[in-house]
Design a protein around this motif. Structure first.
Motif, short mmCIF file in Angstrom:
data_model
loop_
_atom_site.label_atom_id
_atom_site.label_comp_id
_atom_site.label_asym_id
_atom_site.label_seq_id
_atom_site.Cartn_x
_atom_site.Cartn_y
_atom_site.Cartn_z
N LEU A 1 0.85 -1.19 0.00
CA LEU A 1 0.00 0.00 0.00
C LEU A 1 0.88 1.24 0.00
O LEU A 1 1.73 1.39 0.89
CB LEU A 1 -0.90 0.00 1.24
CG LEU A 1 -1.80 -1.23 1.45
CD1 LEU A 1 -2.44 -1.17 2.83
CD2 LEU A 1 -2.85 -1.31 0.38
N VAL A 2 0.69 2.09 -0.98
CA VAL A 2 1.46 3.34 -1.07
C VAL A 2 0.49 4.50 -0.97
O VAL A 2 -0.22 4.83 -1.92
CB VAL A 2 2.26 3.41 -2.39
CG1 VAL A 2 3.18 4.64 -2.37
CG2 VAL A 2 3.06 2.14 -2.63
N ASP A 3 0.41 5.10 0.20
CA ASP A 3 -0.57 6.15 0.46
C ASP A 3 -0.08 6.95 1.66
O ASP A 3 0.39 6.38 2.64
CB ASP A 3 -1.94 5.52 0.76
CG ASP A 3 -3.08 6.52 0.72
OD1 ASP A 3 -2.92 7.63 1.25
OD2 ASP A 3 -4.15 6.17 0.17
N VAL B 1 3.71 1.94 2.91
CA VAL B 1 4.70 3.02 2.91
C VAL B 1 3.93 4.30 2.57
O VAL B 1 2.84 4.24 1.99
CB VAL B 1 5.85 2.77 1.90
CG1 VAL B 1 6.65 1.54 2.30
CG2 VAL B 1 5.31 2.62 0.49
N HIS B 2 4.51 5.45 2.90
CA HIS B 2 3.71 6.66 2.89
C HIS B 2 4.24 7.76 1.98
O HIS B 2 3.84 8.92 2.13
CB HIS B 2 3.54 7.15 4.32
CG HIS B 2 2.95 6.11 5.23
ND1 HIS B 2 1.69 5.60 5.07
CD2 HIS B 2 3.50 5.44 6.29
CE1 HIS B 2 1.45 4.68 5.99
NE2 HIS B 2 2.53 4.56 6.74
N ASN B 3 5.10 7.41 1.06
CA ASN B 3 5.53 8.39 0.05
C ASN B 3 5.97 7.64 -1.21
O ASN B 3 6.22 6.43 -1.18
CB ASN B 3 6.65 9.28 0.58
CG ASN B 3 7.91 8.51 0.94
OD1 ASN B 3 8.64 8.04 0.06
ND2 ASN B 3 8.17 8.35 2.24
N GLY B 4 6.03 8.37 -2.30
CA GLY B 4 6.31 7.74 -3.58
C GLY B 4 7.70 7.14 -3.69
O GLY B 4 7.87 6.06 -4.29
N GLU B 5 8.69 7.80 -3.12
CA GLU B 5 10.06 7.27 -3.21
C GLU B 5 10.16 5.89 -2.56
O GLU B 5 10.71 4.95 -3.14
CB GLU B 5 11.06 8.23 -2.55
CG GLU B 5 11.25 9.54 -3.30
CD GLU B 5 10.30 10.63 -2.82
OE1 GLU B 5 9.27 10.29 -2.19
OE2 GLU B 5 10.59 11.81 -3.09
N PRO C 1 2.00 13.93 -1.62
CA PRO C 1 2.96 15.04 -1.70
C PRO C 1 4.30 14.58 -2.23
O PRO C 1 4.58 13.38 -2.29
CB PRO C 1 3.06 15.52 -0.25
CG PRO C 1 2.74 14.30 0.56
CD PRO C 1 1.72 13.55 -0.23
N ARG C 2 5.12 15.53 -2.66
CA ARG C 2 6.47 15.27 -3.16
C ARG C 2 6.43 14.49 -4.47
O ARG C 2 6.46 15.08 -5.54
CB ARG C 2 7.34 14.58 -2.10
CG ARG C 2 7.61 15.45 -0.87
CD ARG C 2 8.12 14.67 0.32
NE ARG C 2 9.28 13.84 -0.01
CZ ARG C 2 9.75 12.91 0.82
NH1 ARG C 2 9.17 12.69 1.98
NH2 ARG C 2 10.81 12.22 0.47
N LEU C 3 6.33 13.18 -4.39
CA LEU C 3 6.28 12.37 -5.60
C LEU C 3 4.86 11.85 -5.77
O LEU C 3 4.39 11.06 -4.95
CB LEU C 3 7.27 11.21 -5.51
CG LEU C 3 7.55 10.44 -6.80
CD1 LEU C 3 8.30 11.32 -7.79
CD2 LEU C 3 8.36 9.18 -6.50
N SER C 4 4.18 12.28 -6.82
CA SER C 4 2.78 11.89 -7.00
C SER C 4 2.66 10.41 -7.34
O SER C 4 3.63 9.75 -7.72
CB SER C 4 2.15 12.71 -8.13
OG SER C 4 2.67 12.28 -9.39
#
Length: 232
Positions: A6-8, A31-35, A56-59
């Protein structure tokens, strides 16, 4: 258990989903960010990725783009309700499906299972059975058991959803297949009004097939009706 990434950036939502997934025989990790999402998707051995568009940061769109540079792992996008631009962009980049937010955990699990059913290779009991299961349409050869496809000996780099659609078209080569039938046979559900996922996936398949010797596309559109794979 089936591993789901889950990426959110919504920590509370992903914690709730991880708990729900565990009850449905899925092993969820968040995980909680695109990277971090890209790194985990490429190296974590996950069977499928659930990816939020709005981060945020990486969509989510850019995260998907980076994943697709190296991996065919199935991806289910979470999109804002009514945001067709993100949906079309995600499908065009190789997402397998999307679910509008907010969605129920039950619907999410149902979509995950549907994607996994149609994208996982199907084992065959013997090599002869595998050979018999191949689908040939002119110079196009598809092997559903291994989910591989070649055109004139050239390997096609297809997502699982693209393979399903091309298989339906190949089995009906030379005949018009409606979008509704494509959706039922490739996705296992009816096509809803104004849903463009079929068109976007077919456009991507066309690009990967290239053009015929006469300059025409291998997949012809019959406006308002459907698509036809031509082989002669």
């Amino acid at each position: 258990m089936i591993k789901v990434l889950l990426v959110d950036d919504d920590v509370d939502l992903t914690a709730m989903l991880v708990e729900y997934l565990a009850q449905e025989n899925f092993e969820g990790h968040a995980v909680h960010n695109g990277e971090d999402g890209v790194a985990a998707a490429l190296g974590g051995g996950y069977a499928i990725v659930v990816l939020d568009v709005m981060m945020p940061r990486l969509s989510g769109i850019e995260t998907l783009r980076r994943i697709r540079q190296s991996s065919r792992v199935p991806v289910l996008m979470l999109t804002a309700r009514g945001d067709n631009i993100d949906r079309i962009t995600g499908l065009d980049l190789g997402a397998d499906d999307y679910v509008p937010k907010p969605c129920s955990p039950g619907e999410l699990v149902a979509r995950l299972r549907a994607i996994l059913r149609r994208t996982e290779p199907q084992p065959t009991p013997a090599a002869s059975a595998s050979a018999a299961a191949t689908v040939k349409a002119g110079p196009l050869l598809l092997c559903p058991g291994s989910r591989t496809a070649t055109l004139e000996g050239r390997t096609l780099d297809l997502t699982g959803t693209e393979f399903n659609l091309l298989e339906v078209l190949a089995r009906g080569a030379g005949h018009l297949i409606s979008k509704q039938e494509l959706s039922q046979r490739a996705f296992g559900r009816p096509l809803s009004p104004f849903d463009r996922r079929i068109d976007v996936h077919v456009s991507s398949i066309r690009q990967k097939l290239g053009t015929r010797g006469d300059g025409r596309s291998w997949i012809q559109t019959v406006r308002g009706m459907g698509y036809q794979l031509v082989t002669d």
